[in-house]
Scaffold this motif. Structure first.
Motif, short mmCIF file in Angstrom:
data_model
loop_
_atom_site.label_atom_id
_atom_site.label_comp_id
_atom_site.label_asym_id
_atom_site.label_seq_id
_atom_site.Cartn_x
_atom_site.Cartn_y
_atom_site.Cartn_z
N LEU A 49 0.85 -1.19 0.00
CA LEU A 49 0.00 0.00 0.00
C LEU A 49 0.88 1.24 0.00
CD1 LEU A 49 -2.59 -0.92 2.78
CD2 LEU A 49 -2.95 -0.98 0.31
N LEU A 50 0.39 2.30 -0.64
CA LEU A 50 1.06 3.58 -0.59
C LEU A 50 0.16 4.57 0.13
CD1 LEU A 50 2.38 3.82 -4.25
CD2 LEU A 50 3.63 3.09 -2.24
N ALA A 51 0.73 5.41 0.96
CA ALA A 51 -0.03 6.44 1.67
C ALA A 51 -0.39 7.56 0.70
CB ALA A 51 0.79 6.99 2.83
N GLU A 52 -1.65 7.96 0.74
CA GLU A 52 -2.14 9.06 -0.08
C GLU A 52 -2.72 10.12 0.83
OE1 GLU A 52 -1.90 9.55 -3.39
OE2 GLU A 52 -0.83 7.65 -3.65
N LYS A 53 -3.06 11.28 0.28
CA LYS A 53 -3.61 12.36 1.10
C LYS A 53 -5.03 12.04 1.56
CE LYS A 53 -5.01 15.14 -2.84
NZ LYS A 53 -4.90 16.41 -3.49
N ASP A 54 -5.47 12.76 2.56
CA ASP A 54 -6.81 12.59 3.15
C ASP A 54 -7.03 11.18 3.69
OD1 ASP A 54 -7.41 15.23 2.47
OD2 ASP A 54 -8.18 14.63 0.51
N THR A 55 -6.03 10.59 4.28
CA THR A 55 -6.07 9.25 4.87
C THR A 55 -6.58 8.22 3.87
OG1 THR A 55 -6.63 10.39 6.92
CG2 THR A 55 -6.60 8.03 7.01
N GLN A 56 -6.14 8.33 2.64
CA GLN A 56 -6.47 7.33 1.64
C GLN A 56 -5.23 6.49 1.36
OE1 GLN A 56 -8.13 9.18 -1.84
NE2 GLN A 56 -10.11 9.50 -0.86
N PHE A 57 -5.46 5.35 0.72
CA PHE A 57 -4.39 4.43 0.40
C PHE A 57 -4.41 4.15 -1.10
CE2 PHE A 57 -5.68 3.63 4.73
CZ PHE A 57 -4.48 3.55 5.41
N ALA A 62 -5.15 2.19 -7.47
CA ALA A 62 -6.44 2.84 -7.22
C ALA A 62 -6.43 3.49 -5.84
CB ALA A 62 -7.56 1.81 -7.28
N PRO A 63 -6.82 4.77 -5.74
CA PRO A 63 -6.92 5.40 -4.42
C PRO A 63 -8.18 4.90 -3.71
CG PRO A 63 -7.52 6.96 -6.14
CD PRO A 63 -7.08 5.71 -6.82
N LEU A 64 -8.01 4.41 -2.49
CA LEU A 64 -9.12 3.84 -1.73
C LEU A 64 -9.25 4.51 -0.37
CD1 LEU A 64 -8.50 0.02 -2.33
CD2 LEU A 64 -10.05 1.51 -3.58
N THR A 65 -10.49 4.71 0.05
CA THR A 65 -10.75 5.18 1.42
C THR A 65 -10.57 3.99 2.36
OG1 THR A 65 -13.09 4.68 1.30
CG2 THR A 65 -12.41 6.90 0.61
N ILE A 66 -10.70 4.23 3.64
CA ILE A 66 -10.54 3.16 4.62
C ILE A 66 -11.58 2.06 4.41
CG2 ILE A 66 -10.59 2.63 7.09
CD1 ILE A 66 -9.55 5.54 7.51
N ASP A 68 -13.26 1.37 1.64
CA ASP A 68 -12.99 0.68 0.38
C ASP A 68 -11.83 -0.30 0.52
OD1 ASP A 68 -15.03 2.10 -0.85
OD2 ASP A 68 -13.68 3.66 -1.62
N LEU A 69 -10.84 0.08 1.31
CA LEU A 69 -9.70 -0.81 1.54
C LEU A 69 -10.14 -2.06 2.29
CD1 LEU A 69 -6.63 -1.11 1.17
CD2 LEU A 69 -6.37 -0.04 3.40
N LYS A 70 -11.00 -1.90 3.30
CA LYS A 70 -11.54 -3.07 4.00
C LYS A 70 -12.25 -4.00 3.04
CE LYS A 70 -12.61 -1.15 8.55
NZ LYS A 70 -13.69 -0.85 9.48
N SER A 71 -13.05 -3.43 2.15
CA SER A 71 -13.77 -4.25 1.17
C SER A 71 -12.81 -4.98 0.24
CB SER A 71 -14.72 -3.37 0.35
OG SER A 71 -15.69 -2.78 1.17
N ALA A 72 -11.76 -4.29 -0.20
CA ALA A 72 -10.78 -4.92 -1.08
C ALA A 72 -10.07 -6.08 -0.36
CB ALA A 72 -9.76 -3.89 -1.56
N PHE A 73 -9.76 -5.89 0.91
CA PHE A 73 -9.12 -6.96 1.67
C PHE A 73 -10.07 -8.13 1.91
CE2 PHE A 73 -5.77 -4.04 3.83
CZ PHE A 73 -5.02 -4.05 2.67
N ARG A 74 -11.34 -7.83 2.18
CA ARG A 74 -12.32 -8.91 2.34
C ARG A 74 -12.44 -9.72 1.05
NH1 ARG A 74 -15.92 -4.96 4.56
NH2 ARG A 74 -15.41 -4.79 6.76
N TYR A 75 -12.44 -9.04 -0.08
CA TYR A 75 -12.50 -9.71 -1.37
C TYR A 75 -11.29 -10.63 -1.55
CZ TYR A 75 -12.44 -10.53 -6.38
OH TYR A 75 -12.40 -11.13 -7.61
N ARG A 76 -10.11 -10.14 -1.20
CA ARG A 76 -8.90 -10.98 -1.32
C ARG A 76 -9.01 -12.21 -0.44
NH1 ARG A 76 -4.19 -9.17 -3.71
NH2 ARG A 76 -3.00 -10.57 -2.40
#
Length: 133
Positions: A49-57, A62-66, A68-76
């Motif tokens: 993961l790369l750190a992005e502004k506004d606490t996004q990753f 793809a820039p993901l909010t917190i 969205d990141l949880k959903s992506a990890f659940r999918y994995r």
């Protein structure tokens, strides 16, 4: 010869007990995840993961909010893709902030995977989380 009164003896004893309580309780409260210099850093990581502004990753471009990141990890995890180790690196324009670490630590605790952070000096630290008692 000096005589000691019962009152002064009790006050001295109370001070000793209070000092013992303070010594026993001091320095154990943690409010954030511990960052530990890790000797057993894996040679490769399952997710980067790369750190992005506004606490996004930034996850795979793809820039993901917190959430969205949880959903992506659940999918994995549902797809049985490797999710044992995650590393967080500095983004192109944004450094790793405390908010990034806390958000990722919460997700890692919930989903039970190891989290590592690449610091600006090149060292890799592991983030260890634990439940409050």
């Amino acid at each position: 010869m000096r005589s000691f009164s019962i009152g002064s003896t009790l006050r001295f004893g109370a001070l000793l007990v209070l000092a013992g309580f303070l010594a026993a309780c001091g320095g154990r409260a943690t409010t954030s995840p511990d960052m530990v210099q890790q000797a057993n850093v894996p040679s490769s990581f399952d997710v980067t993961l790369l750190a992005e502004k506004d606490t996004q990753f930034d996850f795979e471009g793809a820039p993901l909010t917190i959430e969205d990141l949880k959903s992506a990890f659940r999918y994995r995890q549902e797809q049985k893709l490797p999710m044992g180790t995650v590393i967080l690196k500095r983004g192109e324009k944004e450094k790793v902030k405390k908010e990034h670490i806390l958000a990722l630590a919460r997700i890692g605790y919930e989903m039970k995977f190891q989290i590592f952070v690449l610091e600006k000096d090149g060292q890799i630290s592991e983030i260890r989380t634990q439940a409050k008692e």
